[in-house]
Design a protein around this motif. Structure first.
Motif, PDB file in Angstrom:
ATOM      1  N   ARG A  94      10.396   0.211   8.799  1.00 54.69           N
ATOM      2  CA  ARG A  94       9.984   1.312   7.940  1.00 54.69           C
ATOM      3  C   ARG A  94       9.850   2.613   8.725  1.00 54.69           C
ATOM      4  O   ARG A  94      10.181   3.687   8.246  1.00 54.69           O
ATOM      5  N   ARG A 143      13.191   4.158   9.296  1.00 54.38           N
ATOM      6  CA  ARG A 143      13.669   4.724   8.027  1.00 54.38           C
ATOM      7  C   ARG A 143      12.994   6.054   7.730  1.00 54.38           C
ATOM      8  O   ARG A 143      13.622   6.999   7.264  1.00 54.38           O
ATOM      9  N   MET A 144      11.685   6.127   7.994  1.00 55.25           N
ATOM     10  CA  MET A 144      10.967   7.387   7.761  1.00 55.25           C
ATOM     11  C   MET A 144      11.555   8.506   8.606  1.00 55.25           C
ATOM     12  O   MET A 144      11.716   9.632   8.143  1.00 55.25           O
ATOM     13  N   LEU A 195      14.738   9.660   7.185  1.00 51.89           N
ATOM     14  CA  LEU A 195      14.459  10.472   5.991  1.00 51.89           C
ATOM     15  C   LEU A 195      14.025  11.879   6.375  1.00 51.89           C
ATOM     16  O   LEU A 195      14.501  12.871   5.816  1.00 51.89           O
ATOM     17  N   GLY A 220      16.026  15.110   5.482  1.00 48.53           N
ATOM     18  CA  GLY A 220      15.353  16.092   4.627  1.00 48.53           C
ATOM     19  C   GLY A 220      15.338  17.470   5.268  1.00 48.53           C
ATOM     20  O   GLY A 220      15.628  18.480   4.608  1.00 48.53           O
ATOM     21  N   VAL A 223      18.854  18.993   5.098  1.00 49.97           N
ATOM     22  CA  VAL A 223      19.174  19.496   3.756  1.00 49.97           C
ATOM     23  C   VAL A 223      18.366  20.759   3.472  1.00 49.97           C
ATOM     24  O   VAL A 223      18.881  21.722   2.892  1.00 49.97           O
ATOM     25  N   ALA A 224      17.079  20.754   3.891  1.00 50.77           N
ATOM     26  CA  ALA A 224      16.236  21.928   3.647  1.00 50.77           C
ATOM     27  C   ALA A 224      16.824  23.160   4.331  1.00 50.77           C
ATOM     28  O   ALA A 224      16.894  24.245   3.739  1.00 50.77           O
ATOM     29  N   LEU A 253      19.908  24.250   2.411  1.00 47.73           N
ATOM     30  CA  LEU A 253      19.556  24.869   1.131  1.00 47.73           C
ATOM     31  C   LEU A 253      19.026  26.278   1.355  1.00 47.73           C
ATOM     32  O   LEU A 253      19.340  27.210   0.615  1.00 47.73           O
ATOM     33  N   PHE A 254      18.219  26.445   2.405  1.00 42.79           N
ATOM     34  CA  PHE A 254      17.646  27.762   2.678  1.00 42.79           C
ATOM     35  C   PHE A 254      18.765  28.751   3.018  1.00 42.79           C
ATOM     36  O   PHE A 254      18.805  29.868   2.484  1.00 42.79           O
ATOM     37  N   SER A 282      20.612  29.629  -0.092  1.00 39.60           N
ATOM     38  CA  SER A 282      19.912  30.474  -1.061  1.00 39.60           C
ATOM     39  C   SER A 282      19.943  31.944  -0.638  1.00 39.60           C
ATOM     40  O   SER A 282      19.854  32.836  -1.483  1.00 39.60           O
ATOM     41  N   LEU A 283      20.090  32.191   0.681  1.00 42.36           N
ATOM     42  CA  LEU A 283      20.193  33.592   1.121  1.00 42.36           C
ATOM     43  C   LEU A 283      21.520  34.205   0.684  1.00 42.36           C
ATOM     44  O   LEU A 283      21.626  35.421   0.540  1.00 42.36           O
TER      45      LEU A 283
END
Lengths: 103, 115, 265
Positions: C3, C6-7, C10, C14, C17-18, C21-22, C25-26
């Motif tokens: 686990r 896996r964390m 993740l 994450g 991707v963040a 995405l940031f 978005s600019l």
């Protein structure tokens, strides 16, 4: 004025989404999902999308939470039967064992 | 202000993914997927918004009197809201079926059953 | 993978991707900006075709073929749900007992039911004029019927909701959309192209094919949602498998049991 409303609605949506994920119990999650649906409908109305707000209101605050609740109920009943407990409570839906009538 | 809606959409998507990955109950996971879907609605409508614009409905609005927001993204979102709900229903039906056959909806216990 | 590992995967994914995405978005068009080339063209086209609600015009005229796809997803999802939640041979129905409802709840729900139903139908019918349309109105109509479950009980709901009829309505809505599209071919234009007169702007009969396609979608969505909720309600309220009634037995099947092996007791 409109900007303030949009920022408010956006933060409401973000908070509701976070709460919906963090509510680990599906029953509580369905309530929060309904709130999220409501917050989204509000945001869409503020963003001048009444069509989408209407459909989000009908779907997000009624349909999805209802289906989640019904699935929880089904799965829990099954789980209890496995856990060697008879399904005794739950609002008089047991008893009166009419044999399988099919439509 | 100008990027805030996009960031909120990104946040909703990421928090939904986090919930999906760490969920211990498949019904909860389906709920998290619904949260992920919501992020796309926010993103699409944010792209279509216009300052001072009004809704693209001309039943009580003289055409050209005021700027209107983008109707195309609204149409995209509108159908997706309803269709997304039925897809959620399909997933929940799968979960109910899994619960019936295996007696659990915890993904960890399910993988133990298989191995 | 444990686990912990896996964390970490993740968290890494994450964060990646963040960051993307940031960065994206600019570069997106500024929020609230004035440039909406597609929007402007869609508004022009909708006004030229006498449809007051541009969103409906986009859905049922300019992107009608796309809506056909969306509708088919809806149809297939409802079909799949019904198949997955049907009553199997090792399950049986338990007739739900009449439930007592608090009088204020009953009064409120009985008043709300016809009002909600009417609002739903209005929303479907005025799809090309005011905000609304088949998708929203269909859901409202379908959920309005379920107020009867709150007001009286499940048996009353079953009486006004013959599932077979609504399943037929679902299919009929889908078929009507397909056939209306094909009618364009017969009339000598392309599939799902508007061939009817556009009518007077701002009246119920405006927009050519938009009100017809809108109504087809409304029927389909209402039927589909009723059928969906019916299969979930049946599972949650009525259908039990043999183990639930006679007490726990060998219910943990590693593989799905074939119906022929299990004899209903």
């Amino acid at each position: 004025m409109n900007d303030v409303l949009i920022v408010l609605a956006l933060s409401l949506v973000a908070a509701a989404a976070t709460a919906a994920v963090l509510a680990r119990d599906p029953v509580r999650q369905s309530t929060v999902l309904a709130l999220l649906g409501l917050a989204l409908a509000l945001l869409f109305a503020v963003l001048q999308a009444p069509d989408v707000a209407l459909s989000q209101l009908a779907v997000g605050s009624v349909l999805t939470p209802l289906m989640v609740l019904l699935s929880v109920r089904k799965v829990r009943r099954k789980g209890r039967a496995d856990g060697r407990e008879r399904d005794t409570g739950s609002a008089g839906q047991t008893g009166s064992a009419g044999e399988g009538e099919r439509r | 202000m100008s990027v805030l809606p996009y960031l909120v959409a990104g946040w909703i998507f990421l928090i939904g993914c986090y919930g999906l990955a760490t969920s211990r109950n498949l019904i909860h996971a389906v709920g998290c997927l619904a949260v992920c879907q919501a992020s796309t609605y926010v993103l699409l409508l944010a792209v279509g918004y216009r300052d001072g614009g009004t809704a693209p409905v001309f039943s009580d609005l003289r055409p050209g009197a005021r700027p209107v927001v983008d109707p195309v993204v609204q149409a995209l979102t509108l159908t997706d809201v309803v269709v997304g709900a039925t897809v959620t229903a399909l997933l929940l039906a799968l979960v109910v079926q899994v619960g019936k056959r295996h007696g659990t909806v915890n993904p960890d216990e399910l993988s133990e059953l298989r191995g | 993978m444990s686990r912990r590992v896996r964390m970490w995967v993740l968290v890494l994914g994450g964060l990646g991707v963040a960051a993307l995405l940031f960065a994206a978005s600019l570069d997106l068009p500024e929020f609230g900006g004035d440039r909406h080339p597609y929007g402007a063209r869609a508004v022009e086209a909708a006004l030229a075709r006498h449809t007051a609600n541009v969103v409906s015009a986009v859905n049922f005229d300019q992107r009608a073929f796309d809506t056909l796809g969306e509708e088919s997803i809806l149809f297939c999802a409802a079909l799949g749900t019904v198949v997955l939640l049907r009553q199997t041979r090792d399950e049986h129905r338990v007739r739900p007992e009449p439930a007592r409802v608090a009088p204020p709840v009953r009064r409120y729900a009985l008043v709300a039911l016809p009002v909600t139903l009417l609002i739903g139908l209005y929303v479907v019918a005025h799809g090309q004029l005011s905000p609304g349309g088949g998708f929203q109105g269909g859901v409202v109509v379908a959920t309005a019927l379920h107020l009867l479950y709150i007001a009286v009980d499940y048996r009353a709901l079953e009486r006004i909701r013959p599932v077979g009829l609504y399943a037929t309505a679902d299919a009929a809505g889908e078929a009507a959309y397909l056939l209306l599209g094909a009618a364009g071919l017969v009339a000598g234009t392309a599939y799902l192209t508007n061939f009817l007169p556009y009518g007077t702007f701002g009246t119920l009969a405006s927009g050519g094919m938009v009100p017809l396609l809108n109504a087809a979608v409304g029927v389909e969505v209402a039927g589909g949602v009723v059928v969906l909720l019916a299969s979930f309600l049946d599972q949650a309220v009525e259908i039990e498998d043999a183990a639930e009634r006679t007490g726990p037995g060998e219910t943990r099947h590693p593989a799905p049991p074939s119906p022929s092996e299990e004899k209903p007791t």
